[in-house]
Design an enzyme around this catalytic site. Structure first.
Site, PDB file in Angstrom:
ATOM      1  N   ARG A  63     -35.783 -14.724  -1.367  1.00  0.00           N
ATOM      2  CA  ARG A  63     -34.822 -14.843  -2.651  1.00  0.00           C
ATOM      3  C   ARG A  63     -35.236 -14.457  -3.825  1.00  0.00           C
ATOM      4  NH1 ARG A  63     -30.521 -18.447  -2.850  1.00  0.00           N
ATOM      5  NH2 ARG A  63     -29.782 -19.367  -4.854  1.00  0.00           N
ATOM      6  N   HIS A 129     -58.352 -13.269  18.033  1.00  0.00           N
ATOM      7  CA  HIS A 129     -58.869 -12.849  16.882  1.00  0.00           C
ATOM      8  C   HIS A 129     -58.197 -11.723  16.390  1.00  0.00           C
ATOM      9  CE1 HIS A 129     -62.457 -11.171  14.718  1.00  0.00           C
ATOM     10  NE2 HIS A 129     -63.004 -12.136  15.093  1.00  0.00           N
ATOM     11  N   THR A 154     -68.556  -6.879  10.065  1.00  0.00           N
ATOM     12  CA  THR A 154     -68.021  -8.082  10.376  1.00  0.00           C
ATOM     13  C   THR A 154     -66.795  -8.322  10.011  1.00  0.00           C
ATOM     14  OG1 THR A 154     -68.513 -10.530  10.460  1.00  0.00           O
ATOM     15  CG2 THR A 154     -68.945  -9.343   8.325  1.00  0.00           C
ATOM     16  N   SER A 155     -65.799  -9.278  10.363  1.00  0.00           N
ATOM     17  CA  SER A 155     -64.669  -9.394  10.099  1.00  0.00           C
ATOM     18  C   SER A 155     -64.317  -9.355   8.681  1.00  0.00           C
ATOM     19  CB  SER A 155     -63.828 -10.652  10.760  1.00  0.00           C
ATOM     20  OG  SER A 155     -64.225 -10.597  12.333  1.00  0.00           O
ATOM     21  N   HIS A 202     -42.798 -36.092 -31.233  1.00  0.00           N
ATOM     22  CA  HIS A 202     -42.309 -37.221 -30.382  1.00  0.00           C
ATOM     23  C   HIS A 202     -40.806 -36.893 -29.975  1.00  0.00           C
ATOM     24  CE1 HIS A 202     -46.024 -39.086 -31.771  1.00  0.00           C
ATOM     25  NE2 HIS A 202     -45.773 -38.421 -32.922  1.00  0.00           N
ATOM     26  N   SER A 332     -21.226 -25.293 -12.783  1.00  0.00           N
ATOM     27  CA  SER A 332     -21.094 -26.636 -11.759  1.00  0.00           C
ATOM     28  C   SER A 332     -19.709 -26.510 -11.029  1.00  0.00           C
ATOM     29  CB  SER A 332     -20.899 -27.630 -12.695  1.00  0.00           C
ATOM     30  OG  SER A 332     -20.674 -28.794 -12.077  1.00  0.00           O
ATOM     31  N   ARG A 346     -35.097 -22.894 -12.820  1.00  0.00           N
ATOM     32  CA  ARG A 346     -35.874 -22.068 -11.779  1.00  0.00           C
ATOM     33  C   ARG A 346     -37.126 -22.129 -12.252  1.00  0.00           C
ATOM     34  NH1 ARG A 346     -33.573 -16.575 -10.690  1.00  0.00           N
ATOM     35  NH2 ARG A 346     -31.621 -17.843 -10.248  1.00  0.00           N
ATOM     36  N   SER A 377     -59.357 -20.183   5.995  1.00  0.00           N
ATOM     37  CA  SER A 377     -58.666 -18.998   6.179  1.00  0.00           C
ATOM     38  C   SER A 377     -57.080 -19.327   6.277  1.00  0.00           C
ATOM     39  CB  SER A 377     -58.885 -18.293   7.565  1.00  0.00           C
ATOM     40  OG  SER A 377     -58.085 -17.374   7.973  1.00  0.00           O
TER      41      SER A 377
END
Length: 546
Positions: A63, A129, A154-155, A202, A332, A346, A377
């Protein structure tokens, strides 16, 4: 789902007189309805299109978010980057003497982008994996290079380094967008630099300021956010080639104990990935405090945007300022006259989400045991992309707001007239004293008249008639000719215009000049940064800027 197909199904549903539809039994009716709806949803293209509407899709992507930010955290970019990193590693290892051939590297390069996602998914289902699933998938289309893919790594070599690339590129998308917002807001501030308006403390009427000076409060915070994002981006380093626990032991073994080659390997791969430096010390992962640094700058931006858009919403309620409202926009469904500040709302809604995401990296970094645990992860798969996607959305929306803010000076003037007589009482007292009056006597006179005027406003719903009461009281005859000057709103705004000039000049030097088009006689704020396509200016969206 095709409209003509939908209409055809609807016609058939009306025309066909199935036995079960005529039956009084409820079950046959339900069965027939289910079959009809299944055909309706499926469409002529089969189930594939329908599947997208049968599962949750994050509105951040479906969206709101820009195409460039959505792509930045896409599977396509992620796994293509993994392959690039394997190619960088192979090239560097070959250059440093490992037995890797040009043919192997060329084979890897020729298959950098043609990822078989279905095969990778099946491999991951079997292996549980993700990295090894993609190693196998890459090796399948690169049989010659298969023995040297991921050699010594390594990973986290592909996982963490790709995350750092995405974070860097994410900042490169956000920074020009933030610069655009700052530029638009600075233009707005300069336009209304001298327009007096009620200040509020205020959320009660206070001394006057100007519409432009108030915008400078927003500008100052955004400029701080610009500094924070730029710092976070510039502080990013590459994880590099560090091995399973950060000791580079596997690479030291590959190069038979030659430390200089391991250091050079790290430097070469870091350079190929576009980073100037790598982290000197890592565990299996780079420190998760890096994620804290990145997301804290975005959360701070979220706080800024929430404050700005809340201010706009409050001012919209007073009808002093409005965000853009499209010609056919509906405020509206029940109240046709409404002009709701939906863009600002938004931004506030998404900004809250952005601020809340800050809790994730804080907690993740705090619970990483020793050299690493995998409980980071799944959380990071959500918190990192969502932070950047959300920041991207609110900046795009805020740009739209700041480009089209509508100010209603007459409404502002009316609000000032209602409150200014009360604020002018001190100036009236000083004028009377200069005309020979007694300060205490004048104070008491003003106090009584002010209370009477306040009663008219609060108890009778009338206008503030303090000025009329002062004019009718013979005591104030010596200064009646000065009242118009005393009540000039511009005499109540202090140094607001001058402060604004100083602030926008600083913004221009600190932000606008850093992100401007290099084309002659242009100097437009940049649209975005894309190393492949070049940098685009707001004024030249279809051409590359120098």
């Amino acid at each position: 789902m095709h409209l003509d197909h939908v209409m055809m199904v609807q016609r058939k549903m009306k025309k066909r007189k199935h036995d079960e539809c005529l039956s009084s039994s409820l079950a046959p009716k339900q069965a027939h309805y289910a079959r009809c709806m299944a055909r309706y949803i499926q469409g002529p293209g089969g189930n594939h299109a329908a599947d997208e509407f049968l599962k949750y899709r994050s509105p951040l992507v479906s969206r709101y978010a820009s195409k460039e930010m959505a792509y930045n955290f896409s599977d396509r970019k992620k796994f293509t980057t993994w392959r690039k990193l394997w190619i960088y590693l192979a090239k560097a290892e070959k250059a440093l003497g490992l037995p890797i051939t040009d043919a192997q590297i060329l084979e890897m390069e020729s298959h950098e982008k043609d990822i078989d996602f279905a095969m990778a998914a099946e491999e991951e289902r079997k292996l549980r994996h993700d990295v090894m699933a993609h190693v196998h998938t890459f090796a399948h289309c690169c049989p010659t290079a298969a023995p040297i893919i991921h050699l010594g790594a390594t990973s986290c070599y592909v996982g963490d380094n790709t995350d750092l690339i995405m974070l860097r590129d994410g900042f490169d998308i956000l920074l020009p967008k933030l610069a655009r917002v700052i530029d638009r807001l600075a233009n707005f501030a300069e336009k209304y630099a001298d327009l007096p308006t009620l200040g509020f403390t205020h959320y009660q009427p206070a001394q006057l300021t100007t519409v432009g000076k108030r915008a400078c409060l927003w500008l100052q915070d955004l400029t701080m956010d610009m500094r924070n994002l730029q710092r976070a981006r510039d502080d990013l380093r590459f994880r590099g080639v560090k091995g399973t626990t950060g000791t580079q032991a596997s690479f030291l073994q590959l190069f038979q104990g030659e430390h200089d080659k391991v250091e050079e390997l790290d430097r070469m791969v870091t350079d190929m990935a576009g980073f100037k430096k790598s982290y000197l010390v890592t565990g299996q992962t780079y420190s998760r405090k890096v994620d804290i640094d990145c997301l804290s700058s975005l959360a701070s931006l979220g706080a800024t945007v929430h404050k700005i858009c809340t201010d706009i919403r409050l001012l919209a309620n007073m009808k002093e300022i409005e965000e853009p409202f499209e010609k056919e926009q509906i405020g509206s469904s029940a109240m046709p006259y409404k002009r709701n500040p939906m863009r600002a709302e938004r931004c506030c809604s998404l900004a809250r989400h952005l601020v809340a995401l800050m809790a994730d990296p804080l907690q993740t970094a705090s619970v990483q045991w020793l050299e690493r645990t995998l409980d980071d992860s799944a959380n990071r798969r959500i918190s990192l992309p969502e932070s950047f996607l959300t920041a991207d959305i609110i900046l795009s929306t805020l740009q739209n707001i700041t480009e089209g803010l509508v100010v209603y000076p007459k409404v502002i003037e009316r609000h000032i007239r209602h409150e200014l007589p009360f604020m002018a009482t001190e100036n009236i007292i000083m004028a009377m004293v200069k005309a020979g009056g007694n300060r205490q006597d004048c104070h008491e006179k003003i106090r009584v008249l002010s209370q009477e005027a306040a009663a008219v406003v609060k108890q009778e719903g009338g206008d503030n008639d303090l000025l009329a009461r002062v004019q009718r009281d013979p005591y104030f005859a010596p200064i009646l000719g000065q009242l118009d000057a005393i009540l000039d709103p511009k005499t109540f705004i202090g140094r607001a215009p001058q402060q604004l000039t100083e602030d926008t000049n600083e913004v221009s030097s600190a932000v606008r000049a850093d992100l401007l088009c290099g084309a002659p006689d242009c100097k437009g704020p940049l649209q975005g940064i894309d190393k492949a396509a070049g940098t685009h200016c707001l004024n030249h969206l279809d051409v590359n800027c120098p």
